[in-house]
Each structure stands twice: as structure tokens, then as C-alpha cells.
Design an enzyme around this catalytic site. Structure first.
Site, mmCIF file in Angstrom:
data_model
loop_
_atom_site.group_PDB
_atom_site.id
_atom_site.type_symbol
_atom_site.label_atom_id
_atom_site.label_comp_id
_atom_site.label_asym_id
_atom_site.label_seq_id
_atom_site.Cartn_x
_atom_site.Cartn_y
_atom_site.Cartn_z
ATOM 1 N N GLU A 128 0.868 -1.179 0.000
ATOM 2 C CA GLU A 128 0.000 0.000 0.000
ATOM 3 C C GLU A 128 0.906 1.230 0.000
ATOM 4 O O GLU A 128 1.271 1.765 1.029
ATOM 5 C CB GLU A 128 -0.914 -0.001 1.218
ATOM 6 C CG GLU A 128 -1.984 1.075 1.169
ATOM 7 C CD GLU A 128 -2.860 1.097 2.403
ATOM 8 O OE1 GLU A 128 -3.607 2.080 2.560
ATOM 9 O OE2 GLU A 128 -2.800 0.146 3.211
ATOM 10 N N ALA A 217 -9.320 8.166 1.710
ATOM 11 C CA ALA A 217 -8.077 8.543 1.031
ATOM 12 C C ALA A 217 -8.229 8.557 -0.489
ATOM 13 O O ALA A 217 -7.336 8.144 -1.228
ATOM 14 C CB ALA A 217 -6.930 7.631 1.449
ATOM 15 N N ASP A 271 -8.460 -3.491 7.136
ATOM 16 C CA ASP A 271 -7.408 -2.472 7.292
ATOM 17 C C ASP A 271 -6.919 -2.473 8.742
ATOM 18 O O ASP A 271 -6.599 -1.433 9.318
ATOM 19 C CB ASP A 271 -7.920 -1.084 6.896
ATOM 20 C CG ASP A 271 -6.783 -0.074 6.689
ATOM 21 O OD1 ASP A 271 -5.635 -0.502 6.475
ATOM 22 O OD2 ASP A 271 -7.044 1.138 6.760
#
Length: 382
Positions: A128, A217, A271
Site C-alpha cells: 500500500e 483517502a 485495514d
């Protein structure tokens, strides 16, 4: 060889009552009415509990008190897997957020070695970053966000067997690099990006096929004139997306909206970070040099910026059912079958069907995981 008896079987074809599931040499070899199995066969009595395909978490930074960014080792992955099993996750993508090249190489090597020993537990590394946009960095370290070199693109493509997914910002990357990564067999995802609609679509056309933590995001739909990344995702029929259903990252109404539009392309992810499945009293941890506090169910830095979650997959399934209003059958598919499809692994994982690997989870009506199977090995979690 043994039979799982007296469970509510959430099979690929629907919910089955009064059926047994035969496991032999790590695979599902038969799904039949209970009367079809000899009473002499060894068996586990599920006592009316739910039997589902094991959950597949496509975004896991850490859990059980450890972070993959802090130590890119097989030992870290083993701790994460042990914590995962207690919440029904049998397969996952260890996630390394924005890091130096040396850490990325270590993460790839550790993932390779673990995958070779445990092929259906870790399905590959998720990088990521670091090829994202500092404008939408979240908690990622700004000083490590950068553009890739030709040498690193070559290295990543050469190690595609061990890299499942790369999250990047298309507006910050050469479209040919995206194309090369995709053609090498890596699932390229959009995330931590400030792209407009046109830039997102250009990335999709170059090979992006996933969206990392939908809504978070990334550029939203600002108005009727600018669809943003979210609008671009909704405008396509070939993009999967992960969504964090912890009650903090995404409003339940937006989860419902995403599910209405994306349907079978929406995957539950956690996450998660160190507090997920950690011992009681775990209240802070280091995330790439930033202290993140675990407070009131959230993981935040001193400024209140979200730093991952403390969610487990079984909690996410429960939230989908109880907070979002999605039927249990569909919530389970969002946690198992759809992630398997997104990763191209639905031929052997993600559902209860004959011939598939016996990666399974057993849980009760209160969403307590009581047992898991990984490659047919039964383990209780009471």
C-alpha cells in the site's frame, strides 16, 4: 477423512440444512444430506452453528499486537495468522504501507518464504504505497512517498508471484508502469490518490482493477460536474473495491450505496492494525514512526487521523448484518467469495463447494467464532 455434521452450511449454492460436509486430505470432497454419510465416519458435531467459507482479508497491516511494517518477518506473519483464526480469517494479504525499498524487499522475501510453507494462508503481499499522492497520504509517512524507479518496477514484476496487490495513485505514476505491473499478474489498486475522474479512468484503462478502502483517502464525488475517484469506480463494471465496515471509516448509508452499485465486486476488508485481536489493555502502537492510539474502538494519531482499524472480519460481517442491513448470506460472500474472485482464487477458495480447499469458519448466532479449518485442520477457539 471426517464429516462436519449438524451445521447451517452456507454453501456456494445457498444455505443448506441437515447436510454434512466431508473433508479429506485438506479439501471438501462431498456435500450431502446427513443420511448419505455412514455413522461410522469420524465427525465433528457443529450443534446448529454456522459453517462458512473462511474469511479472506485483502488488507491487513497487523493484528494480535504486531505490525508488519515494524518487522517484515515470517514470525510476524505467524502471529497475524494465529490472531486471524480467532476471528474466522483463514487467508489474508499482509499489508506494508509506504516504506523504503529495503523494507519492501524484506517484506517480499518474508512473504515468499511464508507462502511456500503455508500456501492458502498468505495469498501474497499487499504494498500500500509508496507510489501514492501525498495530498491523500492519511497516516502514511510523507517523506517516503515517491515515484517508482525503473529498477523497482522491474524488481516488482520479477517477484509478482509473491505480490498480490499494489495500491498506487494513477496521477503520480507512468501509465506504462501500471500496465506492466498488471500484465505481470499483480492486482493494481487505486488508493491514497487525488485523481480526478479522467485520471482515474486512465488508470483503469491501464490495468487498475481494485479500489483500496473505498471512500477513504480518495477524491469523492464533489458535485454533478466532478465525479472524482468514487464516481469513476461506480461508472465502471470491472473494478472491485474493499470497504472497511467498522462504523468509523464509512457511514452505513454509504456502505449500502456502494453495495447497491457494486454488488458482487464489493469486498469486506479490515485495514486492521496491532490492536485487532490483541491482548486486553493494548492501547497504542507505532505505525511508521507515528504513535497511534487505540481509543473507543478507533485507531487515531494525536491529530485524530485514522490509522487503520481494530476491526476483525467476523465483526465486519456482524456490522454488515446489524448496522448496514445486508443479509447474512451476502455478508459472508463479501468476506469470502468476492475477495477470492478479486484475487483470482475462486477456483480453490472462497466458498463451500466440492473440490475446494477446506478453509472454513464455524460461528454461533452471536457471531462468536468457535472453530476454524485451514487446509482441513480443525482448530477450536472456545
Amino acid at each position: 477423512m471426517f464429516v462436519l455434521r449438524n451445521g447451517l452450511v452456507h454453501s456456494e449454492t445457498g444455505l443448506l440444512h441437515e447436510h454434512g460436509v466431508l473433508i479429506d486430505q485438506g479439501r471438501i470432497t462431498a456435500i450431502r444430506p446427513l443420511s448419505a454419510f455412514s455413522p461410522d465416519l469420524p465427525a465433528y458435531d457443529l450443534q446448529g452453528q454456522h459453517l462458512s467459507a473462511g474469511f479472506i482479508d485483502l488488507q491487513l497491516n497487523g493484528c494480535g499486537g504486531v505490525m508488519f511494517n515494524a518487522a517484515q518477518t515470517q514470525e510476524t506473519l505467524a502471529v497475524m495468522q494465529e490472531a486471524n483464526l480467532k476471528s474466522g480469517t483463514t487467508s489474508f494479504l499482509p499489508t506494508l504501507i509506504t516504506s523504503p525499498d529495503a523494507d519492501m524487499r524484506c517484506a517480499i522475501e518474508a512473504t515468499r518464504d511464508y507462502m511456500q510453507a503455508h500456501p492458502t494462508e498468505v495469498l501474497g503481499l499487499h504494498l500500500e504505497g509508496p507510489y501514492t499522492n501525498v495530498i491523500r497520504k492519511g497516516i502514511h509517512p510523507a517523506d517516503q512517498i515517491r515515484r517508482p524507479t525503473e529498477e523497482m518496477i522491474d524488481y516488482l514484476c520479477q517477484n509478482a508471484l509473491w505480490i498480490a496487490k499494489i495500491t498506487l495513485a494513477p496521477e503520480q505514476n507512468d501509465l506504462d508502469h501500471i500496465r506492466r505491473l498488471s500484465e505481470a499478474g499483480i492486482l493494481v489498486a487505486i488508493g491514497h490518490s487525488a485523481a480526478n475522474y479522467e485520471q482515474a479512468i486512465a488508470g483503469f484503462n491501464a490495468g487498475i482493477r481494485f479500489a483500496t478502502h473505498l471512500y477513504n483517502a480518495m477524491t469523492p464525488t464533489l458535485n454533478g460536474r466532478e465525479p472524482g475517484i468514487v464516481g469513476a469506480i461506480y461508472d465502471r463494471q470491472d473494478i472491485y473495491a474493499g470497504i472497511i465496515v467498522d462504523g468509523h471509516h464509512v457511514h452505513p448509508a454509504n456502505v449500502r450505496l456502494a453495495h447497491r452499485i457494486l454488488g458482487e465486486r464489493l469486498c469486506l476488508v479490515t485495514d486492521a492494525t496491532a490492536p485487532a485481536g490483541a491482548p486486553e489493555g493494548f492501547d497504542h502502537f507505532d505505525f511508521c514512526g507515528t504513535t497511534v492510539f487505540y481509543r473507543h474502538g478507533q485507531c487515531v494519531d494525536k491529530n485524530g487521523t485514522l490509522g487503520g482499524s481494530a476491526l476483525t472480519m467476523i465483526e465486519g460481517v456482524q456490522n454488515l448484518v446489524q448496522q448496514v442491513g445486508i443479509p447474512l448470506e451476502e455478508a459472508l460472500r463479501m468476506a469470502s467469495l468476492y475477495p477470492a474472485r478479486a484475487m483470482g482464487r475462486a477456483n480453490d477458495l472462497g466458498s463451500i463447494a466440492e473440490g475446494k480447499v477446506a478453509n472454513l469458519v464455524i460461528f454461533d448466532d452471536a457471531f462468536n467464532v468457535t472453530a476454524t479449518l485451514v487446509h482441513g485442520t480443525y482448530q477450536e477457539h472456545r
